[in-house]
Scaffold this active site. Structure first.
Site, mmCIF file in Angstrom:
data_model
loop_
_atom_site.group_PDB
_atom_site.id
_atom_site.type_symbol
_atom_site.label_atom_id
_atom_site.label_comp_id
_atom_site.label_asym_id
_atom_site.label_seq_id
_atom_site.Cartn_x
_atom_site.Cartn_y
_atom_site.Cartn_z
ATOM 1 N N ASP A 1 0.878 -1.173 0.000
ATOM 2 C CA ASP A 1 0.000 0.000 0.000
ATOM 3 C C ASP A 1 0.914 1.222 0.000
ATOM 4 O O ASP A 1 1.753 1.368 0.895
ATOM 5 C CB ASP A 1 -0.871 0.025 1.266
ATOM 6 C CG ASP A 1 -1.954 -1.045 1.257
ATOM 7 O OD1 ASP A 1 -2.072 -1.773 0.257
ATOM 8 O OD2 ASP A 1 -2.681 -1.159 2.258
ATOM 9 N N ASP B 1 -13.370 -4.092 -1.217
ATOM 10 C CA ASP B 1 -13.094 -3.644 0.162
ATOM 11 C C ASP B 1 -14.362 -3.772 1.009
ATOM 12 O O ASP B 1 -15.029 -2.778 1.298
ATOM 13 C CB ASP B 1 -12.652 -2.169 0.153
ATOM 14 C CG ASP B 1 -11.377 -1.950 -0.639
ATOM 15 O OD1 ASP B 1 -10.425 -2.722 -0.463
ATOM 16 O OD2 ASP B 1 -11.335 -1.006 -1.450
HETATM 17 O O1 1PR Z 1 -10.748 2.755 -5.324
HETATM 18 O O2 1PR Z 1 -9.828 2.028 -7.498
HETATM 19 O O3 1PR Z 1 -8.964 4.065 -6.406
HETATM 20 O O4 1PR Z 1 -8.486 1.821 -5.485
HETATM 21 C C1 1PR Z 1 -7.962 2.129 -4.240
HETATM 22 C C2 1PR Z 1 -7.242 0.893 -3.755
HETATM 23 O O5 1PR Z 1 -6.548 1.230 -2.559
HETATM 24 C C3 1PR Z 1 -8.189 -0.238 -3.421
HETATM 25 O O6 1PR Z 1 -7.642 -1.446 -3.921
HETATM 26 C C4 1PR Z 1 -8.217 -0.292 -1.901
HETATM 27 O O7 1PR Z 1 -8.274 -1.628 -1.437
HETATM 28 C C5 1PR Z 1 -6.879 0.325 -1.529
HETATM 29 N N1 1PR Z 1 -6.938 1.095 -0.274
HETATM 30 C C6 1PR Z 1 -7.500 2.317 -0.126
HETATM 31 N N2 1PR Z 1 -7.311 2.739 1.141
HETATM 32 C C7 1PR Z 1 -6.610 1.787 1.778
HETATM 33 C C8 1PR Z 1 -6.147 1.844 3.166
HETATM 34 O O8 1PR Z 1 -5.573 0.869 3.683
HETATM 35 N N3 1PR Z 1 -6.386 2.954 3.840
HETATM 36 N N4 1PR Z 1 -5.698 -0.353 1.162
HETATM 37 C C9 1PR Z 1 -6.377 0.752 0.893
HETATM 38 C C10 1PR Z 1 -6.170 -1.536 1.065
HETATM 39 C C11 1PR Z 1 -5.817 -3.569 1.842
HETATM 40 C C12 1PR Z 1 -4.969 -4.623 1.383
HETATM 41 C C13 1PR Z 1 -3.956 -4.952 2.422
HETATM 42 C C14 1PR Z 1 -4.480 -6.247 2.947
HETATM 43 C C15 1PR Z 1 -3.465 -7.081 3.618
HETATM 44 N N5 1PR Z 1 -5.241 -2.317 1.612
HETATM 45 O O9 1PR Z 1 -4.429 -4.479 0.163
HETATM 46 O O10 1PR Z 1 -2.736 -4.949 1.829
HETATM 47 O O11 1PR Z 1 -5.588 -5.995 3.814
HETATM 48 O O12 1PR Z 1 -3.015 -6.506 4.779
HETATM 49 P P1 1PR Z 1 -2.491 -7.418 5.988
HETATM 50 O O13 1PR Z 1 -1.857 -8.610 5.361
HETATM 51 O O14 1PR Z 1 -1.483 -6.564 6.690
HETATM 52 O O15 1PR Z 1 -3.685 -7.728 6.813
HETATM 53 P P2 1PR Z 1 -9.574 2.731 -6.205
#
Ligand code: 1PR
Length: 546
Positions: A237, A393
């Protein structure tokens, strides 16, 4: 150009402007440089040609016909000069494909491609599988114990009697045995992508470029099981921290700040290189502040991709901000144009989050009719379904009774705060900031109908919790669609990966925090999976060859 120069040049036939940055990077890594075939006449100048087919069989062959390439290409191949076809570039050599009944292939190889049977496995096949030469030799660096990266829905079924004079490497997907590669004198054609197959793939490419046709297989010929492996993916991320530096961060339930500001867990390119070297099967970058408006060309993620794809030879996915955008200066870009920038910078797949939710809502509101205009449809048309991932999500919502909600519910063993034993999964957008009246089942079935090739299934409740993947959610989504699903959120130990592969039919699993914090390496996960009898790509069997 002198003959000496020609010896380190390979000509690429890429008349459809596909996403072949990765191939160019892999070729350059072997010390060769690339020239482009811009017209059929260029084939007369070329001394070595690679044809990396992209997308649909019909699109590829019709493009060759319209460009006047068919006869010159056949003449080039018949001249005995080196030729390599990759993926659809291999399929084009066959007589035809069930993907397009009225389109003939070049007919240089007997047989036609058929679609994989969908009932028992995910289609497309996405992941690492074998290519074992039937007669046992190592042709063009292909090794029996190596795994190569495949993405395809159509394959050439293997029949022992059909290809006298050819070296045929086969592989199996479920109960289907098909051609993974085929070679003869000056011709090498691979269904897999050597440029995305790590050290094993670079070896094949290097052997082709240096005319190493037959070589004794070095190293121990291990009798490893054939078949598609489970994939282990590292996810980064990425966002700017309060000092304006682009950092890899990681949240708990999507909250990436602690008392010191945005958590900084490292530099994106450095971490990607480390995970590649450690055996990650894919790397995913998510731009998690994509909802902020940035000029497209200045998006820092483009530079991250450019640098990473020069050094990392496994598939790279980029997500965040893949949608129609308006730059601060008023310039409009379609989602397809945005995706094109990422592909041109080295991405192999794009991942769509918020925009997919909006598209699925519209699809539902219009009585489940496809418009052909969504980002998913337009990118899948241009680059193939396998290049489009939908990132989901969801948040768990408990209900006492399925009748309490119009949404798709499931019975849960993890009771809710008031003892509820049903729940549904609510889709969110903008990184979990806004919840929508759409459930995950509606979303994934809609995007599969639109042509998405894969689901990246996060779960906000589990994100960063280190308590394991949400198995109930994963099972439910796997039952809802036949495209591959990547489990994400909650990984805290190697055993969590083993558990998700043992207890659900999921295709791949992703970890983030546990890798970034240095608690476990990708290899810790893979060695545990191997001990548990789960088939994964074992990068240790490859020694660096170039
Ligand atoms: O909506 O098309 O612009 O995409 C935005 C992207 O950014 C989406 O894929 C969304 O999942 C991601 N995203 C947005 N905000 C966050 C955040 O964390 N604040 N991250 C975010 C999503 C979730 C996973 C993470 C797993 C594993 N991150 O990718 O890496 O939950 O984590 P872990 O193994 O530590 O539990 P758009």
């Amino acid at each position: 150009m002198s003959l000496d120069d020609q010896q380190h040049v390979v000509w690429l036939l890429d008349y459809v402007a596909g996403n072949i940055r990765s191939l160019v990077n892999a070729i350059e890594r072997t010390g060769f440089s690339v020239r482009w075939i811009r017209s059929p006449q260029d084939l007369q100048k070329a001394g070595r040609v690679i044809f990396p087919g992209v997308g649909h069989f019909q699109h590829c062959l019709a493009g060759l016909e319209e460009g006047g390439y068919v006869e010159p290409l056949k003449r080039y191949i018949a001249s005995g000069k080196p030729f390599m076809g990759i993926c659809v570039g291999m399929q084009a050599l066959f007589e035809g494909s069930d993907e397009s009944l009225h389109q003939s292939g070049l007919g240089l190889v007997k047989g036609r491609l058929a679609r994989f049977h969908e009932k028992t496995k995910s289609v497309p096949q996405i992941g690492w599988n074998s290519a074992s030469i039937v007669s046992g030799e190592s042709v063009y660096g292909l090794r029996r114990h190596s795994k190569y990266y495949y993405v395809h829905s159509y394959a050439a079924p293997y029949r022992r009697e059909d290809w006298p004079g050819w070296y045929v490497a086969t592989t199996t997907y479920g109960d289907e045995e098909y051609i993974g590669a085929i070679a003869k004198q000056n011709i090498l054609a691979t269904q897999f992508h050597p440029e995305k197959s790590g050290v094993a793939g670079l070896r094949v490419l290097e052997a082709f470029l240096n005319d190493k046709f037959l070589a004794a297989e070095t190293g121990q010929a291990l009798a490893l099981p054939t078949g598609l492996t489970k994939r282990v993916i590292a996810c980064l991320d990425v966002r700017s921290n309060d000092q304006g530096d682009l950092v890899v961060t990681k949240g708990d339930q999507y909250d990436v700040r602690d008392k010191d500001g945005v958590r900084n867990l490292g530099k994106p390119v450095e971490l990607a290189k480390r995970y590649y070297a450690g055996g990650a099967d894919e790397i995913t970058f998510l731009n998690i502040t994509s909802f902020r408006n940035n000029a497209l060309k200045d998006t820092p993620m483009l530079e991250v991709l450019r640098l990473t794809s020069k050094q990392v030879f496994v598939p790279l996915t980029i997500g965040g901000g893949i949608r129609d955008v308006i730059d601060p200066d008023g310039t409009k870009y379609t989602a397809l144009e945005v995706a094109r920038e990422y592909f041109a910078s080295g991405a192999d797949k794009v991942s769509i989050g918020s925009d997919a939710v909006m598209a699925a809502e519209e699809y539902g509101a219009n009585g489940e009719t496809l418009t052909g205009k969504t980002a998913i449809e337009s990118i899948a048309r241009a680059y193939g379904s396998q290049a489009v991932v939908v990132s989901v999500d969801p948040k768990r919502v408990y209900v006492a009774d399925p009748e309490d909600t119009p949404h798709h519910t499931l019975r849960t063993e993890l009771l809710g705060p008031h003892g509820e034993n049903y729940c549904w999964y609510q889709c969110t957008v903008s990184g979990g900031r806004a919840a929508r009246d759409l459930d995950v089942h509606q979303l994934v079935t809609a995007v599969a109908a639109m042509g998405a090739g894969e689901i990246l299934l996060n779960c906000i409740d589990r994100d960063g919790a280190k308590s394991g993947f949400d198995l109930e959610l994963i099972r439910d989504v796997k039952h809802s669609v036949s495209i591959p699903v990547i489990a994400s959120s909650g990984a805290g130990s190697p055993e969590h990966f083993a558990q998700v592969f043992r207890e659900t039919p999921v295709d791949a699993a992703l970890g983030a925090g546990m890798f970034h914090r240095g608690e476990y390496s990708v290899w810790d996960v893979k060695s545990h999976l191997l001990k548990e009898g789960i088939l994964v790509r074992d990068e240790r069997v490859e020694e660096e060859s170039i």
